[in-house]
Write a protein that holds these residues in place. Structure first.
Motif, PDB file in Angstrom:
ATOM      1  N   LEU A   1       0.813  -1.210   0.000  1.00 19.91           N
ATOM      2  CA  LEU A   1       0.000   0.000   0.000  1.00 19.91           C
ATOM      3  C   LEU A   1       0.850   1.265   0.000  1.00 19.91           C
ATOM      4  CD1 LEU A   1      -2.706  -1.146   2.582  1.00 19.91           C
ATOM      5  CD2 LEU A   1      -2.924  -1.051   0.095  1.00 19.91           C
ATOM      6  N   GLU A   2       2.117   1.142   0.365  1.00 17.45           N
ATOM      7  CA  GLU A   2       2.979   2.317   0.449  1.00 17.45           C
ATOM      8  C   GLU A   2       3.494   2.771  -0.912  1.00 17.45           C
ATOM      9  OE1 GLU A   2       5.960   1.151   3.245  1.00 17.45           O
ATOM     10  OE2 GLU A   2       4.495   0.722   4.815  1.00 17.45           O
ATOM     11  N   ASN A   3       3.574   1.856  -1.884  1.00 12.73           N
ATOM     12  CA  ASN A   3       4.059   2.259  -3.214  1.00 12.73           C
ATOM     13  C   ASN A   3       3.209   1.734  -4.366  1.00 12.73           C
ATOM     14  OD1 ASN A   3       4.754  -0.470  -3.432  1.00 12.73           O
ATOM     15  ND2 ASN A   3       6.901  -0.137  -2.958  1.00 12.73           N
ATOM     16  N   GLY A   4       2.167   0.969  -4.079  1.00 15.61           N
ATOM     17  CA  GLY A   4       1.262   0.490  -5.109  1.00 15.61           C
ATOM     18  C   GLY A   4       1.709  -0.752  -5.857  1.00 15.61           C
ATOM     19  N   ARG A   5       2.849  -1.324  -5.510  1.00 12.11           N
ATOM     20  CA  ARG A   5       3.321  -2.519  -6.215  1.00 12.11           C
ATOM     21  C   ARG A   5       2.533  -3.755  -5.770  1.00 12.11           C
ATOM     22  NH1 ARG A   5       9.963  -2.239  -6.476  1.00 12.11           N
ATOM     23  NH2 ARG A   5      10.118  -0.113  -7.329  1.00 12.11           N
ATOM     24  N   GLU A   6       2.338  -4.682  -6.722  1.00  7.54           N
ATOM     25  CA  GLU A   6       1.544  -5.890  -6.448  1.00  7.54           C
ATOM     26  C   GLU A   6       2.230  -7.124  -7.036  1.00  7.54           C
ATOM     27  OE1 GLU A   6      -2.835  -7.771  -7.679  1.00  7.54           O
ATOM     28  OE2 GLU A   6      -2.441  -5.611  -7.889  1.00  7.54           O
ATOM     29  N   VAL A   7       2.269  -8.196  -6.255  1.00 11.95           N
ATOM     30  CA  VAL A   7       2.819  -9.468  -6.724  1.00 11.95           C
ATOM     31  C   VAL A   7       1.855 -10.587  -6.346  1.00 11.95           C
ATOM     32  CG1 VAL A   7       5.215  -8.701  -6.501  1.00 11.95           C
ATOM     33  CG2 VAL A   7       4.124  -9.916  -4.601  1.00 11.95           C
ATOM     34  N   VAL A   8       2.041 -11.738  -6.975  1.00  9.20           N
ATOM     35  CA  VAL A   8       1.269 -12.942  -6.640  1.00  9.20           C
ATOM     36  C   VAL A   8       2.231 -13.961  -6.042  1.00  9.20           C
ATOM     37  CG1 VAL A   8      -0.127 -14.834  -7.553  1.00  9.20           C
ATOM     38  CG2 VAL A   8      -0.409 -12.531  -8.467  1.00  9.20           C
ATOM     39  N   VAL A   9       1.865 -14.518  -4.891  1.00  7.45           N
ATOM     40  CA  VAL A   9       2.723 -15.497  -4.217  1.00  7.45           C
ATOM     41  C   VAL A   9       1.913 -16.715  -3.813  1.00  7.45           C
ATOM     42  CG1 VAL A   9       4.217 -13.658  -3.311  1.00  7.45           C
ATOM     43  CG2 VAL A   9       2.385 -14.580  -1.875  1.00  7.45           C
ATOM     44  N   ARG A  10       2.612 -17.810  -3.566  1.00  8.27           N
ATOM     45  CA  ARG A  10       1.991 -18.997  -2.998  1.00  8.27           C
ATOM     46  C   ARG A  10       2.342 -19.046  -1.519  1.00  8.27           C
ATOM     47  NH1 ARG A  10       3.474 -22.742  -6.362  1.00  8.27           N
ATOM     48  NH2 ARG A  10       5.358 -23.469  -5.311  1.00  8.27           N
ATOM     49  N   LEU A  11       1.331 -19.024  -0.676  1.00 11.47           N
ATOM     50  CA  LEU A  11       1.548 -19.192   0.764  1.00 11.47           C
ATOM     51  C   LEU A  11       1.791 -20.669   1.033  1.00 11.47           C
ATOM     52  CD1 LEU A  11      -1.327 -16.909   2.108  1.00 11.47           C
ATOM     53  CD2 LEU A  11       1.071 -16.307   1.747  1.00 11.47           C
ATOM     54  N   ASN A  12       2.920 -20.979   1.668  1.00 11.47           N
ATOM     55  CA  ASN A  12       3.249 -22.388   1.910  1.00 11.47           C
ATOM     56  C   ASN A  12       3.799 -22.648   3.300  1.00 11.47           C
ATOM     57  OD1 ASN A  12       5.821 -21.332   1.764  1.00 11.47           O
ATOM     58  ND2 ASN A  12       6.431 -22.449  -0.072  1.00 11.47           N
ATOM     59  N   ASP A  13       3.727 -21.643   4.193  1.00 10.29           N
ATOM     60  CA  ASP A  13       4.310 -21.829   5.521  1.00 10.29           C
ATOM     61  C   ASP A  13       3.502 -21.067   6.554  1.00 10.29           C
ATOM     62  OD1 ASP A  13       6.112 -22.994   7.219  1.00 10.29           O
ATOM     63  OD2 ASP A  13       7.811 -21.720   6.667  1.00 10.29           O
ATOM     64  N   ARG A  14       3.740 -21.399   7.838  1.00 12.13           N
ATOM     65  CA  ARG A  14       3.101 -20.710   8.951  1.00 12.13           C
ATOM     66  C   ARG A  14       4.014 -19.574   9.428  1.00 12.13           C
ATOM     67  NH1 ARG A  14      -1.250 -21.269   7.845  1.00 12.13           N
ATOM     68  NH2 ARG A  14      -2.561 -23.073   8.242  1.00 12.13           N
ATOM     69  N   GLY A  15       3.391 -18.483   9.840  1.00 12.81           N
ATOM     70  CA  GLY A  15       4.124 -17.355  10.351  1.00 12.81           C
ATOM     71  C   GLY A  15       3.515 -16.073   9.803  1.00 12.81           C
TER      72      GLY A  15
ATOM     73  N   PRO B   1       5.566 -17.165 -11.524  1.00 14.79           N
ATOM     74  CA  PRO B   1       6.456 -16.194 -12.174  1.00 14.79           C
ATOM     75  C   PRO B   1       6.744 -15.009 -11.265  1.00 14.79           C
ATOM     76  CG  PRO B   1       4.235 -16.058 -13.081  1.00 14.79           C
ATOM     77  CD  PRO B   1       4.252 -17.275 -12.196  1.00 14.79           C
ATOM     78  N   ALA B   2       7.972 -14.502 -11.322  1.00 20.05           N
ATOM     79  CA  ALA B   2       8.370 -13.328 -10.530  1.00 20.05           C
ATOM     80  C   ALA B   2       7.976 -12.081 -11.298  1.00 20.05           C
ATOM     81  CB  ALA B   2       9.864 -13.367 -10.251  1.00 20.05           C
ATOM     82  N   GLU B   3       6.725 -11.663 -11.136  1.00 18.83           N
ATOM     83  CA  GLU B   3       6.188 -10.517 -11.866  1.00 18.83           C
ATOM     84  C   GLU B   3       5.648  -9.492 -10.883  1.00 18.83           C
ATOM     85  OE1 GLU B   3       4.672 -13.052 -15.791  1.00 18.83           O
ATOM     86  OE2 GLU B   3       3.201 -12.263 -14.345  1.00 18.83           O
ATOM     87  N   VAL B   4       5.732  -8.230 -11.251  1.00 18.99           N
ATOM     88  CA  VAL B   4       5.222  -7.152 -10.403  1.00 18.99           C
ATOM     89  C   VAL B   4       4.358  -6.225 -11.240  1.00 18.99           C
ATOM     90  CG1 VAL B   4       7.281  -5.722 -10.762  1.00 18.99           C
ATOM     91  CG2 VAL B   4       5.839  -5.318  -8.764  1.00 18.99           C
ATOM     92  N   ARG B   5       3.243  -5.781 -10.662  1.00 15.61           N
ATOM     93  CA  ARG B   5       2.368  -4.799 -11.304  1.00 15.61           C
ATOM     94  C   ARG B   5       2.444  -3.509 -10.501  1.00 15.61           C
ATOM     95  NH1 ARG B   5      -3.502  -7.230 -11.824  1.00 15.61           N
ATOM     96  NH2 ARG B   5      -3.788  -5.182 -12.790  1.00 15.61           N
ATOM     97  N   GLN B   6       2.308  -2.384 -11.178  1.00  7.12           N
ATOM     98  CA  GLN B   6       2.364  -1.092 -10.506  1.00  7.12           C
ATOM     99  C   GLN B   6       0.988  -0.455 -10.469  1.00  7.12           C
ATOM    100  OE1 GLN B   6       5.252   0.511  -9.024  1.00  7.12           O
ATOM    101  NE2 GLN B   6       3.462   1.544  -8.131  1.00  7.12           N
ATOM    102  N   GLY B   7       0.543  -0.159  -9.254  1.00  2.76           N
ATOM    103  CA  GLY B   7      -0.724   0.526  -9.075  1.00  2.76           C
ATOM    104  C   GLY B   7      -0.522   1.817  -8.304  1.00  2.76           C
ATOM    105  N   MET B   8      -1.608   2.322  -7.728  1.00  5.61           N
ATOM    106  CA  MET B   8      -1.561   3.568  -6.960  1.00  5.61           C
ATOM    107  C   MET B   8      -1.264   3.278  -5.495  1.00  5.61           C
ATOM    108  SD  MET B   8      -2.161   6.072  -9.054  1.00  5.61           S
ATOM    109  CE  MET B   8      -2.671   7.413  -7.974  1.00  5.61           C
ATOM    110  N   ALA B   9      -0.428   4.106  -4.898  1.00  6.78           N
ATOM    111  CA  ALA B   9      -0.147   3.983  -3.467  1.00  6.78           C
ATOM    112  C   ALA B   9      -1.347   4.453  -2.649  1.00  6.78           C
ATOM    113  CB  ALA B   9       1.090   4.794  -3.102  1.00  6.78           C
ATOM    114  N   ALA B  10      -1.628   3.748  -1.550  1.00  6.22           N
ATOM    115  CA  ALA B  10      -2.729   4.113  -0.651  1.00  6.22           C
ATOM    116  C   ALA B  10      -2.378   3.631   0.746  1.00  6.22           C
ATOM    117  CB  ALA B  10      -4.043   3.498  -1.134  1.00  6.22           C
ATOM    118  N   PRO B  11      -1.429   4.299   1.418  1.00  5.12           N
ATOM    119  CA  PRO B  11      -0.862   3.781   2.673  1.00  5.12           C
ATOM    120  C   PRO B  11      -1.872   3.489   3.780  1.00  5.12           C
ATOM    121  CG  PRO B  11       0.313   5.735   1.918  1.00  5.12           C
ATOM    122  CD  PRO B  11      -0.848   5.573   1.020  1.00  5.12           C
TER     123      PRO B  11
END
Length: 284
Positions: free
Chosen positions: A94-108, A202-212
């Protein structure tokens, strides 16, 4: 003599090597667990979304994650405290608007007030430093359900509802070709088995609007507006509608807002010390 010394050295080096972990990807929800003054209750929820603070994961390469994958700091992965594993989510900084897709595979993460931890690669793409980042997380329902239905360990598999027809896949490698294949079903040879890793995202990033947004310490969620008002009056908190509940209208009892993470952490520690063990930090 030199040959014997060399052989001995090689033998000792081999013995000192840590054994390689064998991947065994499987579905897991898991038992309740406690860390840093809070209890966490894992649950199955394929349409989850929420906001909070994300941190870098400092686990070592080669360790097994909670769902049986081998940890890789260069992969697009992360850890969540309660969601079923594995799950696919979008993470928006939210601080810079960047977005990625990840697979959650662990606890924490185990630290109170931190909702998500991310691999080094995912954190780098999101522009995160060493400090926590304000993030929003949205689960991909279809992809997460498909994972639950096609890897071992799910408590119930709706086999009768699995697609049986052929599926079309477009090759994104730039050749423009199209591949026709069979849909994956429970028990198919495409289902990961012991020693077989899940496909990397894939290691991809999208750029959106920041909204802290502002930081809040949420101490409880209630379905009753009146009940939330009563609880807020007792604890000196405020009542706000929970816009991310996803299960009908909920009313959140919160402390805040706070502009700094330090202030939010202080309020969280006070809430936990007062016995409000479900308290957590959100961003809104």
């Amino acid at each position: 003599m030199k040959k014997a010394v060399l052989c001995t050295a090689l033998f000792l080096a081999a013995c000192g090597r840590a054994p390689q972990a064998t991947p065994d990807p499987h579905y897991v929800a898991g038992a309740p667990w406690q860390a840093d003054g809070r209890w966490f209750y894992p649950r199955e929820d394929f349409a989850w979304q929420g906001s909070g603070l994300a941190v870098r994961d400092h686990g070592r390469n080669g360790e097994l994650t909670a769902d049986g994958e081998v940890r890789d700091r260069t992969a697009m992965t992360g850890a969540h405290q309660t969601l079923q594993l594995p799950a696919i989510v979008s993470v928006i900084n939210l601080e810079n608007g960047r977005e990625v897709v990840v697979r959650l595979n662990d606890r924490g993460p185990a630290q109170a007030g931190r909702m998500l931890s991310l691999s080094a690669r995912a954190a780098d793409l999101l522009g995160m430093g060493d400090s926590p980042a304000r993030v929003r997380v949205v689960e991909h329902e279809a992809e997460s359900r498909r994972l639950a239905e096609t890897i071992p360990g799910a408590p119930t598999l709706e086999i009768s509802t699995a697609p049986r027809e052929g599926v079309m896949q477009t090759d994104l490698g730039g050749k423009g070709s199209t591949i026709v294949g069979a849909a994956v079903q429970a028990g198919d040879s495409a289902t990961p088995k012991a020693g077989q890793a899940l496909s990397a995202l894939p290691a991809e990033v999208r750029q959106g609007m920041a909204a802290p947004g502002m930081l809040w310490v949420e101490i409880m969620d209630l379905t009753s507006h009146y009940g939330a008002i009563v609880q807020a009056a007792r604890s000196g908190a405020v009542v706000r509608p929970d816009l991310t509940a996803g299960h009908g209208m909920m009313w959140a009892v919160r402390y805040g807002p706070f502009t700094t993470i330090q202030d939010a952490d202080s309020a969280l520690r006070r809430a936990l010390a007062a016995g409000l063990t479900g308290s957590h930090i959100i961003v809104e």
